[in-house]
Enzyme design. Structure first.
Site, mmCIF file in Angstrom:
data_model
loop_
_atom_site.group_PDB
_atom_site.id
_atom_site.type_symbol
_atom_site.label_atom_id
_atom_site.label_comp_id
_atom_site.label_asym_id
_atom_site.label_seq_id
_atom_site.Cartn_x
_atom_site.Cartn_y
_atom_site.Cartn_z
ATOM 1 N N SER A 182 23.613 -41.377 25.002
ATOM 2 C CA SER A 182 24.491 -40.995 26.106
ATOM 3 C C SER A 182 25.866 -41.643 26.051
ATOM 4 O O SER A 182 26.793 -41.162 26.679
ATOM 5 C CB SER A 182 23.813 -41.324 27.434
ATOM 6 O OG SER A 182 23.451 -42.684 27.471
ATOM 7 N N HIS A 210 19.863 -35.846 27.417
ATOM 8 C CA HIS A 210 21.177 -35.220 27.199
ATOM 9 C C HIS A 210 21.118 -34.061 26.219
ATOM 10 O O HIS A 210 22.160 -33.498 25.876
ATOM 11 C CB HIS A 210 22.188 -36.267 26.720
ATOM 12 C CG HIS A 210 22.589 -37.220 27.795
ATOM 13 N ND1 HIS A 210 23.612 -36.969 28.680
ATOM 14 C CD2 HIS A 210 22.065 -38.421 28.161
ATOM 15 C CE1 HIS A 210 23.725 -37.977 29.526
ATOM 16 N NE2 HIS A 210 22.798 -38.874 29.232
ATOM 17 N N LYS A 241 20.600 -33.185 34.690
ATOM 18 C CA LYS A 241 21.844 -33.054 33.923
ATOM 19 C C LYS A 241 22.141 -31.560 33.715
ATOM 20 O O LYS A 241 22.633 -30.911 34.636
ATOM 21 C CB LYS A 241 21.737 -33.863 32.629
ATOM 22 C CG LYS A 241 21.449 -35.343 32.912
ATOM 23 C CD LYS A 241 21.534 -36.195 31.697
ATOM 24 C CE LYS A 241 20.948 -37.584 31.892
ATOM 25 N NZ LYS A 241 21.566 -38.413 32.915
HETATM 26 C C1 LIG Z 1 18.489 -40.959 27.850
HETATM 27 C C2 LIG Z 1 18.264 -40.925 29.330
HETATM 28 N N1 LIG Z 1 17.003 -40.977 29.795
HETATM 29 C C3 LIG Z 1 16.737 -40.938 31.108
HETATM 30 C C4 LIG Z 1 17.754 -40.843 32.031
HETATM 31 C C5 LIG Z 1 17.410 -40.833 33.489
HETATM 32 O O1 LIG Z 1 17.453 -39.545 33.978
HETATM 33 P P1 LIG Z 1 17.407 -39.290 35.559
HETATM 34 O O2 LIG Z 1 18.818 -39.374 36.042
HETATM 35 O O3 LIG Z 1 16.805 -37.943 35.707
HETATM 36 O O4 LIG Z 1 16.567 -40.366 36.146
HETATM 37 C C6 LIG Z 1 19.071 -40.783 31.605
HETATM 38 C C7 LIG Z 1 20.150 -40.693 32.599
HETATM 39 O O5 LIG Z 1 21.246 -41.104 32.458
HETATM 40 C C8 LIG Z 1 19.342 -40.819 30.214
HETATM 41 O O6 LIG Z 1 20.589 -40.769 29.764
#
Ligand SMILES: Cc1ncc(COP(=O)(O)O)c(C=O)c1O
Length: 394
Positions: A182, A210, A241
């Site tokens: 990310s 992502h 997202k």
């Molecule tokens: C790689 C990754 N996993 C999990 C999440 C968490 O997702 P959520 O916002 O649905 O809790 C994110 C959020 O930024 C992320 O970038």
């Protein structure tokens, strides 16, 4: 109110402020979209993970209203007691079909999906091989599992092989990687990692937060991108997202999904996604299934932005996806850059230590299908002006 028991917190907060690490949180007075309203001003938004512009899409908002009409709002209970509605079941079936996975289970968020999945698969005496740049929710899921965590160098398959070869003392083993990272917008070499997992008989999990709705045919994710159906045991994703709503998903082998319904602690001990969220997610899957128009626009926007930024002399790091970091080095410069962009009407966040390594501070630009060509041109022009003013480009 402060008293002797909590005075230490003021000291901690002051430390964050003096180190420049305190989070100043902006408040939006508008829906999440290409343009947002902050402090009464309209700003061009490059901060959101709203890749496909679904967060305020009329079909999604209508689906949420219909969800409330038919099912009310609150789930009333945890999923295993009385919180599973036919909407939840429908969403899981649609997601499994969409992703061409054996089965799917949903959670309240991507974060809780990781907290559920990792401790359900490994525990004390087991080994986790984890990319050094994996997301915080993976790190926390690993800690909760009480398995031993062995980190390997970022996206480095040779280093993964090295750490696997070093360890013979284990009960079970699991490799975990983000799909798209990310902060850099680079993609894990999942095809090669899957080969290593198969060679050594190690379970493989990817967090495609992502990549969902972004990579693969019609946004079917990283497993589809590499044609690895059936070769990755478990895929975690988020509905917050590209899908534009909120929630987490785990797709993969039916036996793992069945196990998560029995042992995934956030499934068993925390209430379900709400009815409007779930109904909106069903509509998001339908929109993705009907056309690639939004995904095509997302990629066209991202490629245009990246190409033009590079042509101006900006360093966009290792970006291969709609996440485009504008590398600036020092955190103070990144903060100043973000502040100037904000003053000029562009909302794009500075990211520095500890989220990224010292000396690797950046502006992280999140491209979206919500932007039109005029928006991209405004952003490029503003980056160019601020970049020249601050001596980043000449
Ligand atoms: C790689 C990754 N996993 C999990 C999440 C968490 O997702 P959520 O916002 O649905 O809790 C994110 C959020 O930024 C992320 O970038």
């Amino acid at each position: 109110m402060q008293d002797g028991r909590t005075a230490w917190l003021q000291q901690e907060i002051d430390n964050l402020k003096s180190a420049g690490l305190y989070n100043h949180i902006r408040t939006l007075d508008s829906p999440m979209d290409a343009w947002v309203t902050i402090d009464g001003r309209r700003l061009l938004n490059f901060c959101a993970n709203n890749y496909l512009g679904l967060a305020n899409h009329p079909r999604i908002t209508q689906a949420a209203r219909d969800g409330i009409e038919n099912y009310g709002v609150g789930p009333g209970a945890v999923r295993s007691i009385a919180g599973t509605t036919s909407l939840h079941v429908q969403l899981e079936q649609r997601l499994a079909e969409f992703k061409n996975a054996e089965a799917c289970i949903t959670f309240q968020s991507g974060f809780t999906a990781n907290l559920a999945t990792i401790p359900a698969l490994v525990g004390p005496g087991d080994l986790i091989f984890s990319d050094e740049l994996n997301h915080a929710s993976i790190i926390d899921g690993c800690r909760l599992s009480r398995a031993e965590v062995v980190r390997y160098a970022h996206n480095d398959v040779a280093d993964l092989r090295r750490v696997i070869a070093e360890r013979t003392d284990y009960k079970r083993r699991l490799i975990i990687t983000d799909g798209v990272f990310s902060m850099d917008g680079d993609i894990a070499p999942l095809d090669k990692i899957a080969g290593v997992a198969e060679e050594h008989g190690i379970m493989l999990m990817v967090d495609d937060a992502h990549g969902e709705g972004v990579l693969g045919r019609g946004g079917r994710g990283i497993v589809d991108h590499f044609g690895l159906h059936g070769r990755v045991d478990v895929e975690v994703g988020t509905l917050s997202k590209a899908f534009g709503v909120v929630g987490g998903l785990v797709a993969g082998k039916a036996i793992i999904i069945e196990w998560l319904r029995q042992r995934g602690r956030p499934f068993l001990f925390s209430s379900a996604m709400t009815a409007p969220d779930t109904a909106a997610c069903i509509e998001a899957v339908a929109i993705l299934g009907e056309s690639t128009e939004l995904i095509d626009r997302l990629w066209a926007n991202a490629e245009l932005f990246r190409k033009e930024m590079q042509a101006m002399g900006f360093n966009t790091g290792f970006s291969q996806t709609p996440i485009v970091p504008v590398m600036l080095g020092e955190a103070s410069l990144a903060q100043q850059f973000s502040r100037r962009l904000f003053e000029e009407g562009v909302f794009a966040m500075a990211i520095g230590f500890p989220t990224v390594a010292r000396g690797k501070a950046r502006i992280r630009v999140m491209n979206s299908a919500a932007h039109n060509l005029a928006d991209i041109e405004i952003a490029l022009e503003t980056f160019s002006r601020v970049g020249r003013e601050l001596g980043v480009i000449s």
